[in-house]
Design an enzyme around this catalytic site. Structure first.
Site, PDB file in Angstrom:
ATOM      1  N   LEU A 405       0.853  -1.196   0.000  1.00  0.00           N
ATOM      2  CA  LEU A 405       0.000   0.000   0.000  1.00  0.00           C
ATOM      3  C   LEU A 405       0.887   1.243   0.000  1.00  0.00           C
ATOM      4  O   LEU A 405       1.157   1.828   1.050  1.00  0.00           O
ATOM      5  CB  LEU A 405      -0.911   0.003   1.232  1.00  0.00           C
ATOM      6  CG  LEU A 405      -2.078  -0.981   1.201  1.00  0.00           C
ATOM      7  CD1 LEU A 405      -2.611  -1.224   2.588  1.00  0.00           C
ATOM      8  CD2 LEU A 405      -3.190  -0.449   0.304  1.00  0.00           C
ATOM      9  N   GLU A 407       1.239   4.195  -2.866  1.00  0.00           N
ATOM     10  CA  GLU A 407       1.036   4.761  -4.197  1.00  0.00           C
ATOM     11  C   GLU A 407       2.234   5.567  -4.687  1.00  0.00           C
ATOM     12  O   GLU A 407       2.609   5.500  -5.860  1.00  0.00           O
ATOM     13  CB  GLU A 407      -0.222   5.637  -4.197  1.00  0.00           C
ATOM     14  CG  GLU A 407      -1.535   4.877  -4.160  1.00  0.00           C
ATOM     15  CD  GLU A 407      -1.910   4.364  -2.777  1.00  0.00           C
ATOM     16  OE1 GLU A 407      -2.933   3.652  -2.672  1.00  0.00           O
ATOM     17  OE2 GLU A 407      -1.188   4.673  -1.801  1.00  0.00           O
ATOM     18  N   GLN A 429      -6.287   1.785  -6.927  1.00  0.00           N
ATOM     19  CA  GLN A 429      -7.460   0.997  -6.550  1.00  0.00           C
ATOM     20  C   GLN A 429      -8.727   1.844  -6.693  1.00  0.00           C
ATOM     21  O   GLN A 429      -9.753   1.372  -7.179  1.00  0.00           O
ATOM     22  CB  GLN A 429      -7.298   0.497  -5.114  1.00  0.00           C
ATOM     23  CG  GLN A 429      -8.113  -0.720  -4.806  1.00  0.00           C
ATOM     24  CD  GLN A 429      -7.664  -1.383  -3.526  1.00  0.00           C
ATOM     25  OE1 GLN A 429      -7.884  -0.831  -2.445  1.00  0.00           O
ATOM     26  NE2 GLN A 429      -7.029  -2.545  -3.629  1.00  0.00           N
ATOM     27  N   PHE A 430      -8.626   3.085  -6.291  1.00  0.00           N
ATOM     28  CA  PHE A 430      -9.647   4.100  -6.554  1.00  0.00           C
ATOM     29  C   PHE A 430      -8.907   5.385  -6.900  1.00  0.00           C
ATOM     30  O   PHE A 430      -7.827   5.656  -6.365  1.00  0.00           O
ATOM     31  CB  PHE A 430     -10.545   4.336  -5.330  1.00  0.00           C
ATOM     32  CG  PHE A 430     -11.448   3.185  -5.005  1.00  0.00           C
ATOM     33  CD1 PHE A 430     -12.743   3.142  -5.507  1.00  0.00           C
ATOM     34  CD2 PHE A 430     -11.009   2.137  -4.211  1.00  0.00           C
ATOM     35  CE1 PHE A 430     -13.578   2.069  -5.219  1.00  0.00           C
ATOM     36  CE2 PHE A 430     -11.827   1.072  -3.921  1.00  0.00           C
ATOM     37  CZ  PHE A 430     -13.122   1.024  -4.430  1.00  0.00           C
ATOM     38  N   ALA A 431      -9.485   6.194  -7.775  1.00  0.00           N
ATOM     39  CA  ALA A 431      -8.836   7.445  -8.173  1.00  0.00           C
ATOM     40  C   ALA A 431      -8.565   8.326  -6.961  1.00  0.00           C
ATOM     41  O   ALA A 431      -7.585   9.081  -6.945  1.00  0.00           O
ATOM     42  CB  ALA A 431      -9.705   8.194  -9.189  1.00  0.00           C
ATOM     43  N   ASP A 432      -9.404   8.234  -5.945  1.00  0.00           N
ATOM     44  CA  ASP A 432      -9.236   9.041  -4.733  1.00  0.00           C
ATOM     45  C   ASP A 432      -7.863   8.836  -4.099  1.00  0.00           C
ATOM     46  O   ASP A 432      -7.285   9.758  -3.522  1.00  0.00           O
ATOM     47  CB  ASP A 432     -10.306   8.668  -3.700  1.00  0.00           C
ATOM     48  CG  ASP A 432     -11.700   8.618  -4.286  1.00  0.00           C
ATOM     49  OD1 ASP A 432     -12.534   9.448  -3.913  1.00  0.00           O
ATOM     50  OD2 ASP A 432     -11.946   7.746  -5.142  1.00  0.00           O
ATOM     51  N   PHE A 433      -7.324   7.625  -4.195  1.00  0.00           N
ATOM     52  CA  PHE A 433      -6.078   7.297  -3.509  1.00  0.00           C
ATOM     53  C   PHE A 433      -4.850   7.889  -4.187  1.00  0.00           C
ATOM     54  O   PHE A 433      -3.737   7.824  -3.645  1.00  0.00           O
ATOM     55  CB  PHE A 433      -5.920   5.782  -3.390  1.00  0.00           C
ATOM     56  CG  PHE A 433      -7.028   5.098  -2.623  1.00  0.00           C
ATOM     57  CD1 PHE A 433      -7.882   5.824  -1.798  1.00  0.00           C
ATOM     58  CD2 PHE A 433      -7.229   3.737  -2.724  1.00  0.00           C
ATOM     59  CE1 PHE A 433      -8.909   5.209  -1.090  1.00  0.00           C
ATOM     60  CE2 PHE A 433      -8.248   3.101  -2.020  1.00  0.00           C
ATOM     61  CZ  PHE A 433      -9.088   3.841  -1.205  1.00  0.00           C
ATOM     62  N   HIS A 474     -14.218   7.428  -2.037  1.00  0.00           N
ATOM     63  CA  HIS A 474     -14.238   6.428  -3.109  1.00  0.00           C
ATOM     64  C   HIS A 474     -15.084   6.904  -4.285  1.00  0.00           C
ATOM     65  O   HIS A 474     -15.458   6.096  -5.141  1.00  0.00           O
ATOM     66  CB  HIS A 474     -14.808   5.098  -2.595  1.00  0.00           C
ATOM     67  CG  HIS A 474     -13.941   4.413  -1.584  1.00  0.00           C
ATOM     68  ND1 HIS A 474     -13.868   4.817  -0.275  1.00  0.00           N
ATOM     69  CD2 HIS A 474     -13.089   3.351  -1.697  1.00  0.00           C
ATOM     70  CE1 HIS A 474     -13.028   4.032   0.385  1.00  0.00           C
ATOM     71  NE2 HIS A 474     -12.541   3.140  -0.450  1.00  0.00           N
TER      72      HIS A 474
END
Length: 667
Positions: A405, A407, A429-433, A474
């Protein structure tokens, strides 16, 4: 816990079995950066250069390291590592031109000091944010491991920079993947003026290595032979047994962070104690004491070094100041690439949006054996949305890599792979991350070609958008964060055919891409998609629907909202699907505006500061004479994305868009 000097008042050298030639080579290599420093400090006082970051007192670390590695092994230096650049024999006149912001410098005057790289010399310079280069070293090390090259990568960090999250991520990834990377921490007691005890609650960095599952070694950083022998031995071993090692080099910075900072914050006794451990003076005295360096040789080598410095400085100073060239400045933002659109051949198959993305990614993996996929849970699990389901079985774990984990480190590793000629796809995993990896994208990927001509062949896939009641972390539409950043390319398909073709096109291009894929479209829409490999033209919009009353400019989910709205309202509308957000299709926008005279922009992103604001402003500036009404726009509320379905429905712009569309038609 004051950063004290070692008890010994002199450095103890051990030549082991090194020849006189090796000892003298190290000496000449050591005095070159010191003599450059001496000259630069004079030039700084004379106002002939604007800034200087000093490595005075730390030269032995760079010189020991650069001489211990093979010439084709990458080194990633920092502010204090002038010796890496001189040790790699970069042309001094080009280096001095770099310091002066001249055109012949490594960045053509676009960046300062050591913020550059040279693939020819296997160096990759830093950015001011310090920590991100550790992940780039990981990517280079991964490339060596994938290619089965017995090579080592060495990357520097200061003790202050070790407080950044990138330090942790870089070491952790290297340890998990057993990458052949040597992490050298220059422990010099201060991060600018902040002493070590205010940076971390331990004494030595060798305490950190075991926590990552890696070896840790401490060396006397002012002893060039100690550094040289340590790195030489480690590198030889790591080439045969790939793994990361943390090397802590104890040293001291004898001048300010940069010259304007001064050293008044340093206790006087510390400066005096460390002055006795000067790496140049002590090594010179040692060579004299064992009869390797006599007065004539010393004079000859110093004369040679000073003459080279003065001659090359004159070349750099003689160069005229840069004459700005607008065309060249704009052209260098991106790596040169002329897309050759590949038309589809063979039959079509009805595919869901998600299957089209997976199909394109699979075919690109088959087309490019140097394409590496990285992301959380993308291996056996197939990703949280199952885009890469079955990929690991087909392409193997080396190319389809589950990641920790982290990015930032994985994006940085993608850049490191690119430096070694690989292509990288990173799945958020999600654009938010992506916010956790923001710095790597906007300051490394986006700027590296403009700064020193290095392509960043990295595509970041971004599952995005609301409509699934997933809440504020998310569901964000964050494409506008990156739309403002020169050097990036952004694509955002609205249908399965474009999804596959644009992904293939992004993976072909050696420039960095953000590929947005709306989660709600994954399994809710389908359409005919060519079975074979093909690409869609990047930067080219498409009419999703033609009409005469109004132009609706949109992208992604907005295309589907617009189609539904005009059908419900009985409106004849041009619906222009941008498809590519950066660069966006100005010609297509101008054409539809001229056709209908009325235009509204629809986006899922929050309204303020969105992409619609820029395009509407452009229309007002360039198409004013073609307008029959004010340019309008609609987007989501200026709030975070709420969780409860009814709140999310209010947040999204679909109902407000219909009201505004009616208002525009009645104008």
């Amino acid at each position: 816990m004051e950063f004290t000097a070692p008890n010994a008042q002199i450095l103890t050298f051990d030549r082991k079995n090194h020849s006189n030639e090796t000892l003298l080579k190290l000496y000449e290599s050591l005095i070159l950066p010191r003599r450059i420093e001496e000259k630069m400090l004079i030039l700084l006082r004379q106002g002939r250069i604007s800034k200087w970051f000093s490595g005075w007192g730390q030269e032995a670390i760079s010189i020991g390291a650069v001489n211990a590695l093979q010439e084709d092994e990458f080194i990633l230096p920092m502010h204090r590592n002038l010796g890496i650049f001189t040790g790699r024999n970069l042309p001094l006149e080009k280096l001095f031109a770099q310091f002066q912001g001249k055109k012949s410098g490594f960045t053509k005057g676009r960046d300062r000091s050591f913020h550059f790289g040279s693939i020819e010399h296997h160096t990759v310079g830093m950015i001011s944010h310090l920590g991100p280069q550790l992940a780039i070293a990981d990517g280079i090390g991964l490339a060596h491991k994938l290619s089965k090259e017995k090579k080592v990568t060495l990357v520097f960090s200061g003790d202050g920079a070790s407080s950044e999250g990138d330090f942790h991520e870089g070491l952790n990834v290297a340890a998990v993947w057993k990458l052949p990377v040597i992490f050298v921490v220059e422990h010099n007691g201060y991060g600018l003026s902040t002493p070590s005890e205010e940076q971390f609650a331990f004494k030595y960095f060798t305490e950190k290595g075991p926590g990552y599952g890696m070896e840790a070694v401490r060396v006397q950083g002012n002893n060039v032979l100690d550094v040289y022998d340590t790195i030489l031995k480690l590198a030889q071993d790591i080439r045969e047994n790939p793994r990361p090692v943390l090397v802590e080099a104890i040293t001291f910075r004898m001048r300010g962070h940069e010259e304007a900072s001064g050293t008044k914050y340093v206790p006087k006794h510390l400066m005096e104690e460390w002055a006795q451990l000067d790496p140049v003076d002590n090594y010179e005295a040692y060579l004299e004491s064992i009869g390797v360096l006599d007065a004539a040789t010393k004079e000859s080598l110093n004369h040679k070094v000073k003459t080279a410095i003065n001659e090359r400085l004159e070349i750099a100073f003689a160069e005229e100041a840069i004459t700005p060239n607008l065309e060249e400045e704009l052209a260098d933002v991106y790596a040169a690439f002329s897309q050759k659109v590949i038309s589809p051949e063979g039959p079509n198959t009805e595919k869901r949006f998600i299957d089209a993305i997976s199909d394109g990614l699979r075919q690109s993996m088959e087309k490019y054996p140097n394409l590496i996929l990285m992301g959380q849970d993308i291996g056996e699990y197939g990703g949280v949305f199952k885009i890469t389901d079955g990929f690991k079985a087909q392409f193997g774990g080396d190319r389809v890599r589950n990641t920790p984990l982290c990015e930032s480190a994985i994006i940085g590793a993608g850049l490191g792979l690119s430096i070694k000629g690989y292509k990288a796809m990173v799945e958020m995993q999600f654009a938010d991350f992506v916010s956790v990896g923001f710095n790597q994208i906007v300051n490394n990927l986006a700027k590296i070609h403009y700064r020193w001509g290095q392509q960043a062949d990295v595509v970041i896939r971004m599952p995005t958008g609301a409509g699934t009641a997933a809440g504020p972390f998310h569901s964000q539409s964050n494409e506008a964060w990156f739309f403002h950043t020169p050097g990036l390319k952004i694509v955002y398909p609205s249908n399965p055919r474009d999804a596959k073709g644009l992904l293939n096109a992004a993976l072909e291009d050696p420039n960095p891409y953000l590929y947005f894929e709306h989660k709600l479209l994954y399994r809710s829409i389908s359409g005919p998609v060519p079975d074979g490999y093909y690409t869609i033209e990047v930067g080219k919009a498409a009419l999703a629907q033609e009409g005469t009353q109004v132009s609706i400019i949109t992208y992604g989910m907005g295309v589907h909202w617009a189609i539904k709205a005009v059908e419900e309202m009985g409106i004849s509308a041009d619906i222009l699907d941008l498809r590519t957000l950066l660069p966006w299709d100005q010609e297509a926008v101008a054409t539809t505006v001229k056709k209908t005279g009325k235009v509204i922009f629809l986006q899922e992103d929050t309204l303020t500061g969105g992409i619609g604001a820029e395009i509407c402003a452009w229309i007002s500036e360039h198409c004013f004479k073609d307008l029959d009404a004010p340019v309008m726009r609609e987007g989501s509320l200026d709030t975070p994305v709420p969780f409860a379905p009814n709140l999310e429905k209010q947040f999204l712009p679909t109902e407000r868009f219909k009201v505004k569309l009616k208002e525009l038609l009645e104008f």
